[in-house]
Design an enzyme around this catalytic site. Structure first.
Site, short mmCIF file in Angstrom:
data_model
loop_
_atom_site.label_atom_id
_atom_site.label_comp_id
_atom_site.label_asym_id
_atom_site.label_seq_id
_atom_site.Cartn_x
_atom_site.Cartn_y
_atom_site.Cartn_z
N GLU A 122 0.84 -1.16 -0.20
CA GLU A 122 -0.26 0.31 -0.02
C GLU A 122 0.99 1.10 0.21
O GLU A 122 1.91 0.72 0.80
CB GLU A 122 -1.24 0.03 1.52
CG GLU A 122 -2.27 -1.01 0.79
CD GLU A 122 -2.89 -1.23 2.36
OE1 GLU A 122 -3.77 -1.46 2.18
OE2 GLU A 122 -2.04 -1.36 3.44
N CYS A 179 2.61 8.56 1.21
CA CYS A 179 4.20 7.92 2.00
C CYS A 179 4.08 5.84 0.95
O CYS A 179 3.13 5.63 1.03
CB CYS A 179 2.85 7.54 2.79
SG CYS A 179 3.85 6.44 4.09
N CYS A 183 6.97 -6.58 7.46
CA CYS A 183 7.98 -5.99 8.27
C CYS A 183 8.20 -6.93 9.50
O CYS A 183 7.25 -7.78 10.28
CB CYS A 183 7.61 -4.85 8.35
SG CYS A 183 8.91 -3.80 9.51
N CYS A 211 7.37 -3.86 15.90
CA CYS A 211 6.44 -3.16 16.66
C CYS A 211 5.43 -3.06 16.98
O CYS A 211 4.38 -3.68 16.24
CB CYS A 211 6.89 -1.70 16.47
SG CYS A 211 8.37 -1.00 15.28
N CYS A 228 1.96 -1.89 15.38
CA CYS A 228 1.91 -1.00 14.36
C CYS A 228 1.22 -2.72 13.58
O CYS A 228 2.04 -3.81 13.59
CB CYS A 228 3.68 -1.05 13.70
SG CYS A 228 3.21 -0.71 11.40
N CYS A 273 -0.89 6.41 10.02
CA CYS A 273 0.69 6.10 10.35
C CYS A 273 0.25 4.23 11.07
O CYS A 273 -0.91 4.68 12.44
CB CYS A 273 0.94 7.11 11.30
SG CYS A 273 3.23 6.52 11.35
S1 SF4 Z 1 6.63 0.65 13.00
FE1 SF4 Z 1 5.37 -1.12 12.02
S2 SF4 Z 1 6.85 -1.17 9.55
FE2 SF4 Z 1 7.88 0.07 10.28
S3 SF4 Z 1 9.80 -0.91 11.82
FE3 SF4 Z 1 7.86 -1.24 13.38
S4 SF4 Z 1 6.69 -3.08 12.59
FE4 SF4 Z 1 8.55 -2.21 10.91
#
Ligand code: SF4
Length: 361
Positions: A98, A111, A118, A122, A125, A338
């Site tokens: 996306e 963006c 990923c 985190c 996220c 975000c």
């Molecule tokens: S915020 Fe999301 S996309 Fe960014 S490094 Fe952490 S897990 Fe990965």
């Protein structure tokens, strides 16, 4: 029609230097590479045959070695109530990514994603809950910009690497793309309009800074190692002290300032004490802090703090002389804000997110 990755290398996967090497390896003058760059990125021609100032032999050599189609295909466009647009793209292997276009007064920021999923996990996220599927190729990163810019009549002014993925976890391709964006004979964008965001892959920050100067946004989100370890596991490898040291050394463009991003999670990292700890940590550093009230998304367990809490946090930080902005949340209703990008992948209810859930309640 997009080509299968295995068929041939897309010429957009090469940096300007690599195209020049192909040219000189074929016994031709380096300026031919600049002509090719102008045809691909300036004029946007869809085939090598249209590069009319190149010899027939060179066009044939290019056709034999590379493809020049779109590497991604638009599968869906969604528009938020606030004008933000989210684009879902299909890749040649069936994966999806996306990109989000955020229009604002005088600037249209795109963006873009650098990976499918990923690996950094985190806990706040959605992309992190998908896990890492693969790195994007340079052409897949560039085409997000080329396609969205084309659809929107060439109005994209700024690019931020804050979509799916950790850009520095795909460093070689990121650098190729940044070189193409900034080369005067290719996309000719000012480095001042490009921002790379990182969760803190410290050695890669130095490697990036050694190769190019762009804006840097460091996703900090906690003032202490104990808290950051909980919500950003990467902190166990590169703790805050090392991260801050690498951040201040990063060569941002002239008259630009290092940025720290801080997602405010209700009851987790938004207390007065957190604000004072953060103030002490950043005091004396030439930086800006962007406060981002958490964008609530299922199945993530966190909540967004009240407006008063956000303002109180900002006020404490400002008392340390720090330049602090509260980032407006854009595109929340289309999951384009975000931390909300998951490209329709099933998100996993991980142990970490369950633990965070308990902490947030
Ligand atoms: S915020 Fe999301 S996309 Fe960014 S490094 Fe952490 S897990 Fe990965």
């Amino acid at each position: 029609m997009i080509r299968n990755l295995k068929e041939s290398i897309n010429i957009k996967d090469l940096s300007p230097k690599e195209i020049e090497k192909f040219i000189t390896d074929n016994g031709l003058e380096p300026f031919r590479a600049r002509q090719i760059g102008k045809w691909i990125y300036g004029k946007g021609v869809p085939s090598f045959d249209e590069m009319t100032d190149l010899s027939k032999d060179l066009r044939e050599a290019l056709k034999g070695a590379f493809s020049l189609g779109d590497s991604i295909e638009l599968s869906e466009e969604q528009m938020s109530k606030d004008g933000t647009k989210k684009y879902l793209f299909r890749l040649s292997d069936g994966n999806q990514i996306e990109s989000v276009l955020i229009p604002d007064k005088g600037r249209h920021t795109l963006c873009i994603s650098s990976q499918v999923g990923c690996s950094l996990g985190c806990t706040f996220c959605l992309t992190g809950t998908v896990g890492r599927i693969r790195n994007l190729t340079p052409s897949e990163i560039l085409d997000q910009y080329l396609l969205v810019n084309r659809i929107n009549g060439g109005t994209v002014t700024n690019i931020v690497f804050m979509g799916m993925g950790e850009p520095l976890d795909n460093l070689d391709n990121l650098v190729r793309v940044l070189k193409t964006f900034t080369d005067p004979n290719y996309l000719a964008l000012s480095p001042r309009r490009l921002t790379v965001s990182t969760s803190g892959l410290v050695p890669k920050m130095k490697e990036l800074g050694d190769q190019i100067s762009v804006n840097l946004a460091v996703s900090l989100n906690a003032p202490t190692d104990a808290l950051r370890n909980e919500i950003m596991p990467i902190n166990k490898r590169y703790p805050i002290k090392e991260l801050i040291k690498a951040s201040v050394k990063f060569p941002v463009p002239t008259r630009k300032t290092l940025m720290f991003e801080y997602v405010l999670l209700k009851g987790v990292n938004d207390s007065d004490k957190d604000a004072y700890d953060l103030g002490k940590l950043l005091s004396g550093i030439n930086c800006k802090v962007n406060l981002i009230p958490f964008n609530e998304s299922q199945p993530l367990p966190y909540r967004s703090p009240s407006r008063e809490r956000v303002l109180g946090f900002q006020e404490i930080l400002m008392s340390f002389g720090i330049n602090v902005r509260i980032r407006k949340s854009r595109g929340r209703d289309i999951l384009g804000a975000c931390g909300q990008l998951a490209a329709e992948y099933p998100v996993r209810n991980t142990k970490k997110s369950r633990r965070a859930n308990e902490a947030a309640v």
